[in-house]
Each structure stands twice: as C-alpha cells, then as structure tokens.
Design a protein around this motif. Structure first.
Motif, PDB file in Angstrom:
ATOM      1  N   HIS A 161     -15.467  -1.832   5.171  1.00 11.73           N
ATOM      2  CA  HIS A 161     -14.062  -1.825   5.586  1.00 11.73           C
ATOM      3  C   HIS A 161     -13.336  -0.568   5.087  1.00 11.73           C
ATOM      4  CE1 HIS A 161     -14.982  -6.094   6.374  1.00 11.73           C
ATOM      5  NE2 HIS A 161     -14.098  -5.941   7.331  1.00 11.73           N
ATOM      6  N   LEU A 162     -13.783  -0.021   3.958  1.00 10.23           N
ATOM      7  CA  LEU A 162     -13.209   1.239   3.497  1.00 10.23           C
ATOM      8  C   LEU A 162     -13.553   2.360   4.470  1.00 10.23           C
ATOM      9  CD1 LEU A 162     -11.738   2.997   1.468  1.00 10.23           C
ATOM     10  CD2 LEU A 162     -13.865   3.131   0.132  1.00 10.23           C
ATOM     11  N   LEU A 163     -14.781   2.375   4.983  1.00  9.94           N
ATOM     12  CA  LEU A 163     -15.158   3.385   5.974  1.00  9.94           C
ATOM     13  C   LEU A 163     -14.320   3.250   7.248  1.00  9.94           C
ATOM     14  CD1 LEU A 163     -19.064   3.381   5.651  1.00  9.94           C
ATOM     15  CD2 LEU A 163     -17.479   5.159   4.882  1.00  9.94           C
ATOM     16  N   VAL A 164     -14.032   2.005   7.628  1.00 11.21           N
ATOM     17  CA  VAL A 164     -13.174   1.777   8.793  1.00 11.21           C
ATOM     18  C   VAL A 164     -11.768   2.330   8.537  1.00 11.21           C
ATOM     19  CG1 VAL A 164     -12.088   0.033  10.265  1.00 11.21           C
ATOM     20  CG2 VAL A 164     -14.474  -0.242   9.578  1.00 11.21           C
ATOM     21  N   LEU A 165     -11.247   2.089   7.345  1.00 13.02           N
ATOM     22  CA  LEU A 165      -9.910   2.580   7.003  1.00 13.02           C
ATOM     23  C   LEU A 165      -9.880   4.108   6.984  1.00 13.02           C
ATOM     24  CD1 LEU A 165      -6.999   2.004   6.193  1.00 13.02           C
ATOM     25  CD2 LEU A 165      -7.777   1.815   3.810  1.00 13.02           C
ATOM     26  N   LEU A 166     -10.924   4.715   6.457  1.00 14.46           N
ATOM     27  CA  LEU A 166     -10.990   6.176   6.451  1.00 14.46           C
ATOM     28  C   LEU A 166     -10.941   6.718   7.874  1.00 14.46           C
ATOM     29  CD1 LEU A 166     -13.699   6.866   3.699  1.00 14.46           C
ATOM     30  CD2 LEU A 166     -11.239   7.335   3.561  1.00 14.46           C
ATOM     31  N   GLU A 167     -11.686   6.098   8.758  1.00 11.11           N
ATOM     32  CA  GLU A 167     -11.696   6.536  10.155  1.00 11.11           C
ATOM     33  C   GLU A 167     -10.340   6.301  10.805  1.00 11.11           C
ATOM     34  OE1 GLU A 167     -12.546   8.279  13.503  1.00 11.11           O
ATOM     35  OE2 GLU A 167     -13.941   8.280  11.799  1.00 11.11           O
ATOM     36  N   GLN A 168      -9.716   5.179  10.469  1.00 11.20           N
ATOM     37  CA  GLN A 168      -8.377   4.884  10.999  1.00 11.20           C
ATOM     38  C   GLN A 168      -7.369   5.969  10.577  1.00 11.20           C
ATOM     39  OE1 GLN A 168      -7.421   2.686  13.110  1.00 11.20           O
ATOM     40  NE2 GLN A 168      -5.197   2.809  12.958  1.00 11.20           N
ATOM     41  N   LYS A 169      -7.579   6.496   9.371  1.00 13.06           N
ATOM     42  CA  LYS A 169      -6.693   7.541   8.843  1.00 13.06           C
ATOM     43  C   LYS A 169      -7.172   8.950   9.210  1.00 13.06           C
ATOM     44  CE  LYS A 169      -3.814   6.991   6.098  1.00 13.06           C
ATOM     45  NZ  LYS A 169      -2.323   6.906   6.261  1.00 13.06           N
ATOM     46  N   ASN A 170      -8.269   9.022  10.004  1.00 14.58           N
ATOM     47  CA  ASN A 170      -8.851  10.307  10.414  1.00 14.58           C
ATOM     48  C   ASN A 170      -9.275  11.162   9.221  1.00 14.58           C
ATOM     49  OD1 ASN A 170      -8.513   9.990  13.318  1.00 14.58           O
ATOM     50  ND2 ASN A 170      -6.311  10.244  12.952  1.00 14.58           N
ATOM     51  N   ILE A 171      -9.790  10.492   8.219  1.00 17.66           N
ATOM     52  CA  ILE A 171     -10.313  11.173   7.030  1.00 17.66           C
ATOM     53  C   ILE A 171     -11.814  10.948   6.977  1.00 17.66           C
ATOM     54  CG2 ILE A 171     -10.321  11.221   4.500  1.00 17.66           C
ATOM     55  CD1 ILE A 171      -7.375  10.397   4.608  1.00 17.66           C
ATOM     56  N   GLY A 172     -12.571  12.033   6.925  1.00 16.72           N
ATOM     57  CA  GLY A 172     -14.023  11.938   6.914  1.00 16.72           C
ATOM     58  C   GLY A 172     -14.566  11.542   5.555  1.00 16.72           C
ATOM     59  N   LEU A 173     -15.716  10.901   5.562  1.00 15.36           N
ATOM     60  CA  LEU A 173     -16.370  10.528   4.309  1.00 15.36           C
ATOM     61  C   LEU A 173     -16.640  11.759   3.454  1.00 15.36           C
ATOM     62  CD1 LEU A 173     -17.749   8.393   2.523  1.00 15.36           C
ATOM     63  CD2 LEU A 173     -19.816   8.689   3.894  1.00 15.36           C
ATOM     64  N   ASP A 174     -16.991  12.870   4.097  1.00 16.81           N
ATOM     65  CA  ASP A 174     -17.259  14.102   3.359  1.00 16.81           C
ATOM     66  C   ASP A 174     -16.036  14.572   2.579  1.00 16.81           C
ATOM     67  OD1 ASP A 174     -19.846  14.192   4.176  1.00 16.81           O
ATOM     68  OD2 ASP A 174     -19.547  15.695   5.736  1.00 16.81           O
ATOM     69  N   GLU A 175     -14.836  14.340   3.130  1.00 20.38           N
ATOM     70  CA  GLU A 175     -13.617  14.765   2.447  1.00 20.38           C
ATOM     71  C   GLU A 175     -13.424  13.997   1.144  1.00 20.38           C
ATOM     72  OE1 GLU A 175     -10.107  15.499   5.118  1.00 20.38           O
ATOM     73  OE2 GLU A 175     -11.441  14.581   6.608  1.00 20.38           O
ATOM     74  N   VAL A 176     -13.763  12.721   1.163  1.00 17.58           N
ATOM     75  CA  VAL A 176     -13.659  11.910  -0.056  1.00 17.58           C
ATOM     76  C   VAL A 176     -14.728  12.342  -1.055  1.00 17.58           C
ATOM     77  CG1 VAL A 176     -13.741   9.567  -0.995  1.00 17.58           C
ATOM     78  CG2 VAL A 176     -12.689   9.975   1.239  1.00 17.58           C
ATOM     79  N   LEU A 177     -15.920  12.614  -0.542  1.00 17.28           N
ATOM     80  CA  LEU A 177     -16.995  13.070  -1.431  1.00 17.28           C
ATOM     81  C   LEU A 177     -16.643  14.404  -2.064  1.00 17.28           C
ATOM     82  CD1 LEU A 177     -20.146  12.127   0.694  1.00 17.28           C
ATOM     83  CD2 LEU A 177     -19.228  10.948  -1.312  1.00 17.28           C
ATOM     84  N   ASP A 178     -15.957  15.266  -1.308  1.00 12.92           N
ATOM     85  CA  ASP A 178     -15.522  16.554  -1.876  1.00 12.92           C
ATOM     86  C   ASP A 178     -14.605  16.343  -3.066  1.00 12.92           C
ATOM     87  OD1 ASP A 178     -16.960  18.046  -0.070  1.00 12.92           O
ATOM     88  OD2 ASP A 178     -15.292  18.362   1.318  1.00 12.92           O
ATOM     89  N   VAL A 179     -13.726  15.346  -2.975  1.00 11.75           N
ATOM     90  CA  VAL A 179     -12.824  15.029  -4.097  1.00 11.75           C
ATOM     91  C   VAL A 179     -13.633  14.610  -5.319  1.00 11.75           C
ATOM     92  CG1 VAL A 179     -10.996  13.498  -4.920  1.00 11.75           C
ATOM     93  CG2 VAL A 179     -10.901  14.421  -2.588  1.00 11.75           C
ATOM     94  N   LEU A 180     -14.629  13.742  -5.091  1.00 16.04           N
ATOM     95  CA  LEU A 180     -15.471  13.288  -6.204  1.00 16.04           C
ATOM     96  C   LEU A 180     -16.248  14.447  -6.823  1.00 16.04           C
ATOM     97  CD1 LEU A 180     -16.881   9.951  -4.725  1.00 16.04           C
ATOM     98  CD2 LEU A 180     -15.252  10.192  -6.599  1.00 16.04           C
ATOM     99  N   ILE A 181     -16.749  15.340  -5.967  1.00 21.51           N
ATOM    100  CA  ILE A 181     -17.513  16.488  -6.468  1.00 21.51           C
ATOM    101  C   ILE A 181     -16.622  17.397  -7.312  1.00 21.51           C
ATOM    102  CG2 ILE A 181     -18.689  18.597  -5.756  1.00 21.51           C
ATOM    103  CD1 ILE A 181     -19.713  16.978  -3.300  1.00 21.51           C
ATOM    104  N   LYS A 182     -15.398  17.624  -6.855  1.00 21.50           N
ATOM    105  CA  LYS A 182     -14.472  18.465  -7.620  1.00 21.50           C
ATOM    106  C   LYS A 182     -14.146  17.829  -8.963  1.00 21.50           C
ATOM    107  CE  LYS A 182     -12.277  20.655  -3.624  1.00 21.50           C
ATOM    108  NZ  LYS A 182     -11.027  20.766  -2.799  1.00 21.50           N
ATOM    109  N   ARG A 183     -13.982  16.500  -8.962  1.00 20.82           N
ATOM    110  CA  ARG A 183     -13.703  15.802 -10.218  1.00 20.82           C
ATOM    111  C   ARG A 183     -14.876  15.921 -11.183  1.00 20.82           C
ATOM    112  NH1 ARG A 183     -11.030  10.021  -8.348  1.00 20.82           N
ATOM    113  NH2 ARG A 183      -9.078  10.852  -7.488  1.00 20.82           N
ATOM    114  N   HIS A 184     -16.068  15.856 -10.639  1.00 23.08           N
ATOM    115  CA  HIS A 184     -17.269  15.924 -11.473  1.00 23.08           C
ATOM    116  C   HIS A 184     -17.398  17.287 -12.129  1.00 23.08           C
ATOM    117  CE1 HIS A 184     -21.304  15.041 -12.853  1.00 23.08           C
ATOM    118  NE2 HIS A 184     -21.750  16.137 -12.264  1.00 23.08           N
ATOM    119  N   LYS A 185     -16.986  18.326 -11.391  1.00 19.75           N
ATOM    120  CA  LYS A 185     -17.060  19.690 -11.942  1.00 19.75           C
ATOM    121  C   LYS A 185     -16.058  19.857 -13.073  1.00 19.75           C
ATOM    122  CE  LYS A 185     -18.670  21.903  -7.674  1.00 19.75           C
ATOM    123  NZ  LYS A 185     -18.349  22.861  -6.593  1.00 19.75           N
TER     124      LYS A 185
END
Length: 203
Positions: free
Chosen positions: A179-203
């Motif tokens: 359902h989170l993936l559905v919400l992301l698509e509803q908001k036109n936000i790609g999964l990769d964009e969220v992963l980019d946030v996580l990657i930046k946080r990890h750095k």
C-alpha cells in the motif's frame, strides 16, 4: 510445464544431453548454462533442486551440493525444437563457482528487485484502470483513501509486532509495503526517489 509435456524433450540430438538455461524467476537474470540428461531432469523434478549432468565428472551433479548454494526449481519450459530447457529458479546465494552472482559476472539483485517490478505493475494499474483490479480501485478512491489505507496497515503491523506470530507479522508487513508503493505512485513519487533519500542518509 507439466511432467507429461517434458516427456517430449529430445535427448537424441546431443548424445543424450540438452542445454539447460538457468534464469532467476524474480530478476529474470540468466544465471548459468548447464546440461541435463533424462536422469538429471527426473531428479530435478522430484527434488525441486536443479541437477545437471557434469560432462567433466561424467555423473549427476546437483548445483549447491558442495557450496550449499542450491537452485530451487520454480518452472521449466521446453523450446520450440524440444531440445533445450529454460529453467526458472530461486537461487540460494551466488550461482557461479567463482562466487559471482552469475557465470557472466553480472550482479543479480535478488528478491529486492521485485519491488521495482511491483512498482511498474502498480503504475500500469493506475494508467490503465481495470475494474476487476484491487489496485485500480484504490487509485479511483483518491489520495486521502490511499493514505488512510497505509495508516490502517501500519497500525495492524504494530499490533502484530506485539504478538509472537511471525507469519501474521510478515503478511502485515507485506500489506504495508504494497500500500505504501500504491501511495507513492498516487503521489507520482518513484521508489528510486525514496531510496535516494535513504542512501543520502546513510552517507
């Protein structure tokens, strides 16, 4: 493919052997190429672990018998000439004897890659609504309802986390992720964009 159809495999063209292309069922990566005789095919079907005929050792060889990295059978398809097999598997670790994911030194991202595939399916349900599709029905209800559903699934996950039933907890976690993936698509936000946030946080 049924075992009945696999009785049509033509082992006569290459001294009793047929090539077997091994493909990851989820990522679709080609992992390796081996050869099977009738006995290897029968053992693969029976034990649900891929077994080959080793031309160098001149015997049956179950992939993973030494390394523990078995190839768990998911499906088998016979080609149009009936002399080659496409075998889809779930690999338990790297496939190549060198330790690489594949025998072509390609990376195989495993089950995590399925999230990307699922995201594409969800996008398709949004762009091409199907009246019989649960996912399409979620999009039809709008952002507020989709967000509400994510909240409901999160609460259910928290409740299950307080119990000791791991299977129910995993199912609720899967529901929340979907359902989170559905919400992301509803908001036109790609999964990769969220992963980019996580990657930046990890750095």
């Amino acid at each position: 493919m049924s075992e009945f159809e696999l009785k049509n495999v033509d082992f006569g063209k290459n001294n009793g052997l047929v090539p077997a292309i091994i493909q990851d069922e989820v990522t679709q990566k080609v992992l390796m190429l081996g050869y099977m005789n009738q006995e290897a095919l029968d053992k693969t079907l029976k034990e649900k672990k891929v077994t080959f005929f080793s031309r160098t050792k001149n015997r049956l060889w179950t992939k993973g018998e030494t390394s523990g990295h078995f190839l768990y059978l998911k499906s088998i398809a016979l080609d149009c000439d009936q002399d080659a097999l496409l075998i889809k598997v779930t690999p338990d670790g790297p496939t190549c004897h060198t330790g690489a994911d594949t025998c072509w030194k390609e990376e195989n991202h495993g089950k995590i890659y399925f999230l990307q595939q699922l995201s594409e399916v969800i996008k398709s349900r949004k762009n091409n609504p199907d009246g019989k599709s649960y996912t399409s029905s979620l999009f039809a209800k709008g952002t507020n309802k989709v967000a509400q559903k994510v909240g409901e699934e999160a609460v259910e996950l928290v409740i299950e986390a307080m119990d000791n039933n791991d299977e129910l907890f995993k199912n609720e976690a899967a529901d929340l992720m979907f359902h989170l993936l559905v919400l992301l698509e509803q908001k036109n936000i790609g999964l990769d964009e969220v992963l980019d946030v996580l990657i930046k946080r990890h750095k």
